[in-house]
Scaffold this motif. Structure first.
Motif, PDB file in Angstrom:
ATOM      1  N   ASP A   2       0.846  -1.186   0.000  1.00 42.09           N
ATOM      2  CA  ASP A   2       0.000   0.000   0.000  1.00 42.09           C
ATOM      3  C   ASP A   2       0.888   1.246   0.000  1.00 42.09           C
ATOM      4  OD1 ASP A   2      -1.989   1.837   0.226  1.00 42.09           O
ATOM      5  OD2 ASP A   2      -2.459   1.414   2.331  1.00 42.09           O
ATOM      6  N   VAL A   3       0.695   2.108  -1.017  1.00 38.10           N
ATOM      7  CA  VAL A   3       1.499   3.330  -1.100  1.00 38.10           C
ATOM      8  C   VAL A   3       0.628   4.570  -0.941  1.00 38.10           C
ATOM      9  CG1 VAL A   3       3.402   2.379  -2.435  1.00 38.10           C
ATOM     10  CG2 VAL A   3       1.357   3.191  -3.631  1.00 38.10           C
ATOM     11  N   GLY A   4      -0.586   4.389  -0.395  1.00 32.10           N
ATOM     12  CA  GLY A   4      -1.420   5.553  -0.122  1.00 32.10           C
ATOM     13  C   GLY A   4      -2.306   5.926  -1.286  1.00 32.10           C
ATOM     14  N   ILE A   5      -2.282   7.189  -1.660  1.00 31.52           N
ATOM     15  CA  ILE A   5      -3.171   7.710  -2.705  1.00 31.52           C
ATOM     16  C   ILE A   5      -2.961   6.987  -4.026  1.00 31.52           C
ATOM     17  CG2 ILE A   5      -3.642   9.739  -4.135  1.00 31.52           C
ATOM     18  CD1 ILE A   5      -3.201  11.447  -1.671  1.00 31.52           C
ATOM     19  N   THR A 230      18.822  11.928   5.016  1.00 29.34           N
ATOM     20  CA  THR A 230      18.223  12.581   3.861  1.00 29.34           C
ATOM     21  C   THR A 230      16.768  12.130   3.733  1.00 29.34           C
ATOM     22  OG1 THR A 230      19.018  10.793   2.430  1.00 29.34           O
ATOM     23  CG2 THR A 230      20.399  12.764   2.612  1.00 29.34           C
ATOM     24  N   GLY A 231      16.026  12.800   2.859  1.00 30.92           N
ATOM     25  CA  GLY A 231      14.640  12.439   2.654  1.00 30.92           C
ATOM     26  C   GLY A 231      14.493  11.097   1.961  1.00 30.92           C
ATOM     27  N   LYS A 232      13.379  10.432   2.225  1.00 32.31           N
ATOM     28  CA  LYS A 232      13.090   9.152   1.570  1.00 32.31           C
ATOM     29  C   LYS A 232      12.229   9.413   0.333  1.00 32.31           C
ATOM     30  CE  LYS A 232      13.015   6.667   5.994  1.00 32.31           C
ATOM     31  NZ  LYS A 232      12.154   5.879   6.930  1.00 32.31           N
ATOM     32  N   TRP A 233      12.451   8.625  -0.704  1.00 35.67           N
ATOM     33  CA  TRP A 233      11.677   8.794  -1.933  1.00 35.67           C
ATOM     34  C   TRP A 233      10.203   8.501  -1.709  1.00 35.67           C
ATOM     35  CZ3 TRP A 233      14.266  11.822  -4.601  1.00 35.67           C
ATOM     36  CH2 TRP A 233      15.651  11.704  -4.735  1.00 35.67           C
ATOM     37  N   SER A 234       9.901   7.587  -0.816  1.00 39.47           N
ATOM     38  CA  SER A 234       8.496   7.286  -0.518  1.00 39.47           C
ATOM     39  C   SER A 234       7.809   8.493   0.105  1.00 39.47           C
ATOM     40  CB  SER A 234       8.396   6.073   0.417  1.00 39.47           C
ATOM     41  OG  SER A 234       9.093   6.320   1.632  1.00 39.47           O
ATOM     42  N   GLU A 235       8.542   9.266   0.898  1.00 37.84           N
ATOM     43  CA  GLU A 235       7.978  10.469   1.516  1.00 37.84           C
ATOM     44  C   GLU A 235       7.676  11.522   0.462  1.00 37.84           C
ATOM     45  OE1 GLU A 235      10.265  10.243   5.856  1.00 37.84           O
ATOM     46  OE2 GLU A 235      11.307  11.104   4.128  1.00 37.84           O
ATOM     47  N   LEU A 236       8.621  11.733  -0.439  1.00 33.32           N
ATOM     48  CA  LEU A 236       8.414  12.710  -1.499  1.00 33.32           C
ATOM     49  C   LEU A 236       7.307  12.244  -2.445  1.00 33.32           C
ATOM     50  CD1 LEU A 236       9.232  15.328  -2.895  1.00 33.32           C
ATOM     51  CD2 LEU A 236      11.011  14.049  -4.126  1.00 33.32           C
ATOM     52  N   GLY A 237       7.296  10.959  -2.756  1.00 34.69           N
ATOM     53  CA  GLY A 237       6.261  10.420  -3.627  1.00 34.69           C
ATOM     54  C   GLY A 237       4.871  10.591  -3.055  1.00 34.69           C
ATOM     55  N   SER A 238       4.728  10.369  -1.767  1.00 30.94           N
ATOM     56  CA  SER A 238       3.425  10.517  -1.112  1.00 30.94           C
ATOM     57  C   SER A 238       2.964  11.973  -1.150  1.00 30.94           C
ATOM     58  CB  SER A 238       3.497  10.022   0.336  1.00 30.94           C
ATOM     59  OG  SER A 238       3.710   8.628   0.376  1.00 30.94           O
ATOM     60  N   LEU A 239       3.905  12.893  -0.931  1.00 27.03           N
ATOM     61  CA  LEU A 239       3.555  14.315  -0.967  1.00 27.03           C
ATOM     62  C   LEU A 239       3.107  14.728  -2.366  1.00 27.03           C
ATOM     63  CD1 LEU A 239       3.414  17.196   0.104  1.00 27.03           C
ATOM     64  CD2 LEU A 239       5.876  17.404  -0.331  1.00 27.03           C
ATOM     65  N   ILE A 240       3.869  14.356  -3.378  1.00 24.28           N
ATOM     66  CA  ILE A 240       3.515  14.751  -4.739  1.00 24.28           C
ATOM     67  C   ILE A 240       2.199  14.106  -5.167  1.00 24.28           C
ATOM     68  CG2 ILE A 240       4.218  14.640  -7.162  1.00 24.28           C
ATOM     69  CD1 ILE A 240       7.103  14.916  -6.188  1.00 24.28           C
ATOM     70  N   ALA A 241       1.997  12.850  -4.802  1.00 26.85           N
ATOM     71  CA  ALA A 241       0.737  12.184  -5.136  1.00 26.85           C
ATOM     72  C   ALA A 241      -0.446  12.931  -4.515  1.00 26.85           C
ATOM     73  CB  ALA A 241       0.766  10.735  -4.647  1.00 26.85           C
ATOM     74  N   LEU A 244      -1.114  16.122  -6.463  1.00 28.87           N
ATOM     75  CA  LEU A 244      -1.716  15.841  -7.760  1.00 28.87           C
ATOM     76  C   LEU A 244      -3.177  15.404  -7.648  1.00 28.87           C
ATOM     77  CD1 LEU A 244       1.176  13.878  -9.538  1.00 28.87           C
ATOM     78  CD2 LEU A 244       0.492  16.248  -9.925  1.00 28.87           C
ATOM     79  N   SER A 245      -3.560  14.961  -6.474  1.00 28.54           N
ATOM     80  CA  SER A 245      -4.919  14.452  -6.281  1.00 28.54           C
ATOM     81  C   SER A 245      -5.907  15.586  -6.042  1.00 28.54           C
ATOM     82  CB  SER A 245      -4.950  13.487  -5.087  1.00 28.54           C
ATOM     83  OG  SER A 245      -4.872  14.203  -3.864  1.00 28.54           O
ATOM     84  N   ASP A 246      -7.179  15.275  -6.185  1.00 29.01           N
ATOM     85  CA  ASP A 246      -8.227  16.268  -5.943  1.00 29.01           C
ATOM     86  C   ASP A 246      -8.290  16.688  -4.480  1.00 29.01           C
ATOM     87  OD1 ASP A 246      -8.942  16.274  -8.585  1.00 29.01           O
ATOM     88  OD2 ASP A 246     -10.600  14.858  -8.350  1.00 29.01           O
ATOM     89  N   GLU A 247      -7.713  15.886  -3.601  1.00 25.32           N
ATOM     90  CA  GLU A 247      -7.738  16.204  -2.170  1.00 25.32           C
ATOM     91  C   GLU A 247      -6.946  17.461  -1.856  1.00 25.32           C
ATOM     92  OE1 GLU A 247      -6.966  12.901   0.437  1.00 25.32           O
ATOM     93  OE2 GLU A 247      -7.781  11.492  -1.021  1.00 25.32           O
ATOM     94  N   ALA A 248      -6.059  17.862  -2.748  1.00 24.04           N
ATOM     95  CA  ALA A 248      -5.228  19.053  -2.524  1.00 24.04           C
ATOM     96  C   ALA A 248      -5.761  20.276  -3.261  1.00 24.04           C
ATOM     97  CB  ALA A 248      -3.795  18.774  -2.951  1.00 24.04           C
ATOM     98  N   GLU A 249      -6.977  20.195  -3.797  1.00 26.05           N
ATOM     99  CA  GLU A 249      -7.484  21.286  -4.623  1.00 26.05           C
ATOM    100  C   GLU A 249      -7.472  22.631  -3.901  1.00 26.05           C
ATOM    101  OE1 GLU A 249     -11.135  21.910  -7.703  1.00 26.05           O
ATOM    102  OE2 GLU A 249     -11.689  21.272  -5.686  1.00 26.05           O
ATOM    103  N   TYR A 250      -7.871  22.653  -2.628  1.00 19.66           N
ATOM    104  CA  TYR A 250      -7.958  23.929  -1.909  1.00 19.66           C
ATOM    105  C   TYR A 250      -6.582  24.470  -1.522  1.00 19.66           C
ATOM    106  CZ  TYR A 250     -10.325  27.531   0.829  1.00 19.66           C
ATOM    107  OH  TYR A 250     -10.797  28.727   1.300  1.00 19.66           O
TER     108      TYR A 250
END
Length: 268
Positions: A2-5, A230-241, A244-250
């Motif tokens: 499971d990678v979230g969004i 350093t930052g983890k790629w999974s952390e950055l991936g989750s943020l960008i996802a 990009l999702s409608d949940e971040a529209e506001y």
């Protein structure tokens, strides 16, 4: 796993993505079921990246030099054809040629290089995509990968810091002007991630200071955050996802920091 969004079917262009940050972001988006076009000006690097990324999902490659108007136009055109449309752009760029270098070491061509890479190229790609989305009455999302050093400048990266700072204004301007049409943008300020480019910069700095690379990596990277990593790629991936999702529209027009509390300032 499971990678979230789930970005099921989202059609995304990721620039400068045959290695480093762009490559890892593309991989994280593929894990979340996005359909992705990667780009690089180096054909061999692009082929190798496609070979590795293809096991994660549907991915295509377009050779593109971010300094070329024709290549930027072709990237949008080919990306649109390969994916049957483009829903989002994740902007990423490599290093300014002379960096790490201090201001007094930079020439006119270095400033021109920095401006083309960090201002002209993302600005023109934005224009091309916004035009396409408006013409087709489609929604779209732009995520500009930026650096947290625009908040607390790093002297050897002054050219990049100055020219990348405009991406914050670009994200806000896009969102203010076109948000009502479903077009929004975000700027993401990254802290330290372990990439070939980061190591090349630190190795050059270590050579200049006459110090072992690991000592400079410790002092300039790891010790700057209380997490001591350093930052983890999974952390950055989750943020960008999420962005990009409608949940971040506001959150349209927002500037998001992911730096492990490396910076001490509280606002831009």
């Amino acid at each position: 796993m499971d990678v979230g969004i789930d970005l099921e079917g989202l059609r995304v262009l990721v620039t400068a993505s045959s290695r480093g940050i762009g490559f890892n972001v593309a991989r994280e988006l593929l894990k979340r079921n996005a359909r992705v076009v990667i780009s690089s000006r180096n054909g061999e690097n692009l082929r190798k990246a496609l070979d590795e990324l293809s096991s994660y999902g549907e991915v295509y490659g377009v050779r593109a030099n971010l300094f070329s108007q024709r290549d930027l136009e072709n990237l949008v055109k080919e990306g649109w054809e390969l994916l049957g449309g483009v829903d989002a752009l994740v902007w990423n760029a490599g290093n300014v040629r002379c960096e790490p270098c201090l201001l007094h070491e930079a020439g006119y061509c270095d400033w021109e290089n920095a401006s083309k890479l960090h201002t002209v190229a993302p600005g023109y790609l934005t224009t091309l995509l916004v035009q396409a989305w408006l013409e087709r009455k489609r929604r779209g999302v732009l995520v500009y990968l930026n650096s947290v050093s625009i908040k607390e400048p790093m002297p050897p990266l002054a050219l990049a810091d100055v020219t990348r700072a405009g991406l914050v204004q670009l994200a806000k301007s896009v969102s203010r002007t076109y948000g009502k049409y479903g077009i929004r943008a975000h700027s993401v300020l990254l802290g330290s991630f372990d990439t070939p480019g980061a190591r090349e910069n630190l190795r050059a700095l270590a050579d200049e200071q006459g110090k072992p690379f690991e000592e400079v990596w410790e002092s300039e990277v790891l010790s700057r955050t209380p997490l001591h990593r350093t930052g983890k790629w999974s952390e950055l991936g989750s943020l960008i996802a999420f962005l990009l999702s409608d949940e971040a529209e506001y959150m349209l027009g927002s500037t998001v920091v992911i730096d492990g509390a490396m910076t001490r300032s509280v606002s831009l």
